[in-house]
Scaffold this active site. Structure first.
Site, PDB file in Angstrom:
ATOM      1  N   CYS A   1      31.531 107.703  49.436  1.00 34.04           N
ATOM      2  CA  CYS A   1      31.200 106.279  49.624  1.00 34.04           C
ATOM      3  C   CYS A   1      32.425 105.541  50.153  1.00 34.04           C
ATOM      4  O   CYS A   1      32.453 105.086  51.279  1.00 34.04           O
ATOM      5  CB  CYS A   1      30.782 105.652  48.297  1.00 34.04           C
ATOM      6  SG  CYS A   1      29.419 106.442  47.515  1.00 34.04           S
TER       7      CYS A   1
ATOM      8  N   ARG B   1      35.654  97.626  47.068  1.00 32.43           N
ATOM      9  CA  ARG B   1      36.118  98.451  45.936  1.00 32.43           C
ATOM     10  C   ARG B   1      37.357  99.238  46.375  1.00 32.43           C
ATOM     11  O   ARG B   1      38.353  99.307  45.672  1.00 32.43           O
ATOM     12  CB  ARG B   1      35.018  99.395  45.472  1.00 32.43           C
ATOM     13  CG  ARG B   1      35.402 100.238  44.269  1.00 32.43           C
ATOM     14  CD  ARG B   1      34.211 100.960  43.702  1.00 32.43           C
ATOM     15  NE  ARG B   1      34.543 101.890  42.654  1.00 32.43           N
ATOM     16  CZ  ARG B   1      34.727 101.562  41.372  1.00 32.43           C
ATOM     17  NH1 ARG B   1      34.648 100.276  41.012  1.00 32.43           N
ATOM     18  NH2 ARG B   1      35.016 102.477  40.475  1.00 32.43           N
TER      19      ARG B   1
ATOM     20  N   LYS C   1      26.062  96.580  52.114  1.00 30.99           N
ATOM     21  CA  LYS C   1      26.268  97.925  51.564  1.00 30.99           C
ATOM     22  C   LYS C   1      27.664  98.445  51.916  1.00 30.99           C
ATOM     23  O   LYS C   1      28.404  98.929  51.051  1.00 30.99           O
ATOM     24  CB  LYS C   1      25.214  98.889  52.096  1.00 30.99           C
ATOM     25  CG  LYS C   1      25.478 100.343  51.732  1.00 30.99           C
ATOM     26  CD  LYS C   1      25.442 100.586  50.232  1.00 30.99           C
ATOM     27  CE  LYS C   1      25.924 101.984  49.889  1.00 30.99           C
ATOM     28  NZ  LYS C   1      25.928 102.254  48.435  1.00 30.99           N
TER      29      LYS C   1
ATOM     30  N   ARG D   1      21.839 102.384  46.251  1.00 26.75           N
ATOM     31  CA  ARG D   1      23.059 102.169  45.456  1.00 26.75           C
ATOM     32  C   ARG D   1      23.083 103.155  44.290  1.00 26.75           C
ATOM     33  O   ARG D   1      23.489 102.822  43.197  1.00 26.75           O
ATOM     34  CB  ARG D   1      23.079 100.738  44.896  1.00 26.75           C
ATOM     35  CG  ARG D   1      23.347  99.693  45.953  1.00 26.75           C
ATOM     36  CD  ARG D   1      23.062  98.318  45.416  1.00 26.75           C
ATOM     37  NE  ARG D   1      24.015  97.341  45.911  1.00 26.75           N
ATOM     38  CZ  ARG D   1      23.965  96.052  45.528  1.00 26.75           C
ATOM     39  NH1 ARG D   1      23.041  95.661  44.679  1.00 26.75           N
ATOM     40  NH2 ARG D   1      24.845  95.182  45.987  1.00 26.75           N
TER      41      ARG D   1
HETATM   42  N1  SAJ Z   1      39.328 105.346  41.796  1.00 26.41           N
HETATM   43  C1  SAJ Z   1      40.642 104.937  41.566  1.00 26.41           C
HETATM   44  N2  SAJ Z   1      40.850 103.814  40.810  1.00 26.41           N
HETATM   45  C2  SAJ Z   1      39.808 103.097  40.306  1.00 26.41           C
HETATM   46  C3  SAJ Z   1      38.476 103.523  40.561  1.00 26.41           C
HETATM   47  C4  SAJ Z   1      38.259 104.663  41.300  1.00 26.41           C
HETATM   48  O1  SAJ Z   1      41.598 105.570  42.009  1.00 26.41           O
HETATM   49  O2  SAJ Z   1      40.047 102.097  39.626  1.00 26.41           O
HETATM   50  C5  SAJ Z   1      39.103 106.530  42.614  1.00 26.41           C
HETATM   51  C6  SAJ Z   1      38.368 107.611  41.870  1.00 26.41           C
HETATM   52  O3  SAJ Z   1      39.297 108.498  41.270  1.00 26.41           O
HETATM   53  C7  SAJ Z   1      37.597 108.314  42.983  1.00 26.41           C
HETATM   54  C8  SAJ Z   1      37.340 107.212  43.999  1.00 26.41           C
HETATM   55  O4  SAJ Z   1      38.255 106.155  43.686  1.00 26.41           O
HETATM   56  O5  SAJ Z   1      38.400 109.303  43.580  1.00 26.41           O
HETATM   57  C9  SAJ Z   1      35.920 106.674  44.008  1.00 26.41           C
HETATM   58  O6  SAJ Z   1      35.610 106.319  42.695  1.00 26.41           O
HETATM   59  P1  SAJ Z   1      34.267 105.431  42.388  1.00 26.41           P
HETATM   60  O7  SAJ Z   1      34.321 105.111  40.941  1.00 26.41           O
HETATM   61  O8  SAJ Z   1      34.167 104.331  43.355  1.00 26.41           O
HETATM   62  O9  SAJ Z   1      33.080 106.495  42.561  1.00 26.41           O
HETATM   63  P2  SAJ Z   1      32.095 106.671  43.783  1.00 26.41           P
HETATM   64  O10 SAJ Z   1      32.812 107.053  45.015  1.00 26.41           O
HETATM   65  O11 SAJ Z   1      31.005 107.560  43.297  1.00 26.41           O
HETATM   66  O12 SAJ Z   1      31.525 105.203  44.003  1.00 26.41           O
HETATM   67  C10 SAJ Z   1      30.198 104.910  43.658  1.00 26.41           C
HETATM   68  C11 SAJ Z   1      29.761 103.801  44.571  1.00 26.41           C
HETATM   69  N3  SAJ Z   1      28.362 103.520  44.292  1.00 26.41           N
HETATM   70  C12 SAJ Z   1      27.514 103.448  45.327  1.00 26.41           C
HETATM   71  O13 SAJ Z   1      27.844 103.629  46.485  1.00 26.41           O
HETATM   72  C13 SAJ Z   1      26.129 103.120  44.966  1.00 26.41           C
HETATM   73  C14 SAJ Z   1      30.556 102.552  44.287  1.00 26.41           C
HETATM   74  O14 SAJ Z   1      30.020 101.466  45.057  1.00 26.41           O
HETATM   75  C15 SAJ Z   1      30.439 102.189  42.829  1.00 26.41           C
HETATM   76  O15 SAJ Z   1      31.236 101.034  42.574  1.00 26.41           O
HETATM   77  C16 SAJ Z   1      30.981 103.346  42.008  1.00 26.41           C
HETATM   78  O16 SAJ Z   1      30.165 104.500  42.287  1.00 26.41           O
HETATM   79  C17 SAJ Z   1      30.865 103.044  40.533  1.00 26.41           C
HETATM   80  O17 SAJ Z   1      31.058 101.860  40.186  1.00 26.41           O
HETATM   81  O18 SAJ Z   1      30.639 103.987  39.762  1.00 26.41           O
END
Ligand code: SAJ
Length: 476
Positions: free
Chosen positions: A288, A237, A230, A177
């Site tokens: 992810c 999300r 996972k 994670r």
């Molecule tokens: N995004 C939105 N709106 C939101 C949050 C994100 O449009 O409210 C978009 C972001 O711009 C991005 C995408 O979604 O393009 C993904 O964003 P993310 O914050 O989920 O970042 P990731 O993809 O790096 O997700 C990771 C994941 N962590 C792991 O797999 C261990 C996710 O499960 C986590 O929740 C996330 O990080 C986190 O919380 O930082």
């Protein structure tokens, strides 16, 4: 002799191997090596032309990872100096070890069929099988389709070794994670899902990870439940983001401000009746959320083998969520096209300043960036797209400008696609002066600017979810 008896006779885990010296395997190996009771950790890395260089780097205690990872360099120096961590391409050393983990990525083969490329992971599993000994523990850390651990992974290990999982060796899935920029912290502080193919395997894998955790605790379950956990945590999300993206589209159509609605609903926070209100935006990227939904879907199709009871002819809610999130770059394109029509400027030949290419704000990570399909739509219409990103300097087939002013110079439209800090401080007067247009178009994909300030200065504004402003009158 039962596996439990074999493990008891072997005694506690002392030596560990980690396959896959990437952003998951490197911190995992360093943290194992820092545990006093673990005597030696091998990092296994193929001596391939593309990544063989990592072996020498890691043995000097240097991290080959991009970006800042607090504490990682110091930890690597410490464990290599203490000879507790060694990186090698000699996979036969696996035969000496008590436990082996595999952190090998499973990217999509191609975006169309959304099938994962398990080839590197299966190579790793076969390598482990080749040297597997009775009493060893094998743990898969990569994100995998539910059913992989008890299925193909177990089959490959048994075929290569002639041993039997759950009888001669322990087998588990313990999904990583990690998040870029917080690798060590996440491994230490997040709870660790540990799923064995049987209780003895779960127990042995719990023994492996327990000493590494500081704040996190072990959450034991079956291997398949761990795989579903996972993939589902990222699916959920993605679903929550799709829910607010859909609400944003509704609010635009109804002429209201989605952020007013979001604040209103969010006011339920706390009383145990919280709604998971995330943020609408120009799209969802990364590796992810863009793929884990499809792992989950494949898992239920394969493991469920026809027993899934679901509303007839209805698509998966989760896949629909993926489609809504993947629609957002198209919506951004339509907002841009509508605004350019209002400005009386044809897209063909128009100059568009595209601010932000990374998929995440204040990051240089461009994997599956939603900016790419957006740019493709503009280029197809003949627009000239000038891309700027403070954290990204290159991307295959996409020219970048080093300074934002260069992108803004003579721009007919300015599009904020990624919520980088730098774009919070854009000045409308400077933008207008640089664009040289009487009514420049500005499209806000990440709720970064105050529409009224720009509208007052003659801009033609469109914003995701801003139904209350998107039809504004143009100020002469
Ligand atoms: N995004 C939105 N709106 C939101 C949050 C994100 O449009 O409210 C978009 C972001 O711009 C991005 C995408 O979604 O393009 C993904 O964003 P993310 O914050 O989920 O970042 P990731 O993809 O790096 O997700 C990771 C994941 N962590 C792991 O797999 C261990 C996710 O499960 C986590 O929740 C996330 O990080 C986190 O919380 O930082």
């Amino acid at each position: 002799m039962t596996l439990d008896a074999i493990l008891k006779k072997k005694g506690p885990i002392r030596t560990i191997g980690v396959l896959g010296m990437g952003y998951v395997g490197i911190p995992a190996a360093a943290l194992f090596a820092d545990v006093p009771q673990y005597e030696r950790v091998y990092g296994f890395q193929r001596d391939s032309p593309s990544s063989g260089y990592k072996i020498a780097m890691l043995n000097r205690g240097e991290s080959p990872l991009q970006g800042v990872e607090p504490g990682l360099e110091e930890l690597l120096l410490k464990v290599t100096a203490a000879q507790k961590f060694v990186c090698t391409s000699d996979f036969s050393r696996i035969a000496e070890l008590d436990a082996v983990t595999l952190s090998i990525q499973t990217p999509f083969l191609n975006k169309e069929d959304l099938l994962p490329d398990f080839s590197a992971l299966f190579d790793g599993i076969k390598n482990v099988g080749r040297y597997l000994q009775p009493g060893m523990l094998v743990v898969l850390e990569s994100t995998i389709t539910p059913g992989t651990t008890i299925g193909i992974a177990r089959e490959l290990l048994e075929k290569e070794s002639g041993l039997k999982a759950g009888v001669d060796f322990a087998l588990a899935h313990a999904p990583e994670r990690v998040m870029v920029g917080r690798l060590l912290r996440n491994i230490r502080e997040h709870d660790r899902i540990v799923g064995g193919i049987d209780d003895v395997s779960t127990q042995r894998a719990t023994e492996l990870y327990f000493p590494v955790l500081t704040m996190g605790k072990i959450i034991p379950m079956s291997a398949t439940a761990a795989e579903v956990t996972k993939t589902a945590e990222n699916t959920f999300r993605d679903l929550q983001i799709a829910a607010i993206n859909e609400l944003a589209l509704y609010c635009e159509a109804m002429g209201i401000n989605v952020y007013d609605v979001r604040n209103g609903i969010d006011s339920l926070k706390g009383e145990g009746i919280t709604r998971a209100m995330l943020w609408p935006g120009a799209g969802v990227g990364g590796h992810c959320l863009t793929k884990d939904t499809y792992h989950l879907e494949r898992g239920v199709q394969q493991l469920g083998n026809g027993t899934l009871d679901y509303p007839a002819n209805e698509p998966s809610l989760y896949v629909l969520a993926r489609h809504i999130n993947d629609f957002m770059p198209t919506h951004m394109f339509r907002l841009t096209k509508d605004a350019m029509q209002r400005a009386g400027v044809p897209l063909k030949g128009a100059k568009v300043a595209l601010l932000g290419w990374a998929f995440l704000s204040n990051s240089d990570d461009t994997r599956n960036t939603p900016a790419e399909p957006y740019r493709d739509l503009l280029v197809q219409e003949g627009a000239i797209v000038s891309v700027h990103d403070p954290y990204v300097a290159d991307y295959p087939g996409v020219p970048f400008v080093p300074f934002v002013e260069e992108a803004l110079q003579d721009a007919d439209a300015i599009v904020i696609f990624t919520g980088h800090h730098q774009y919070h401080t854009l000045n409308p007067l400077v933008l207008k002066q640089l664009s040289g247009r009487k009514h420049p178009v500005i499209i806000d994909g990440r709720n970064m600017i105050d529409p009224d300030v720009y509208i007052k200065n003659g801009f033609i504004y469109k914003g995701i979810g801003r139904g209350d402003r998107n039809g504004h009158t143009i100020v002469e």
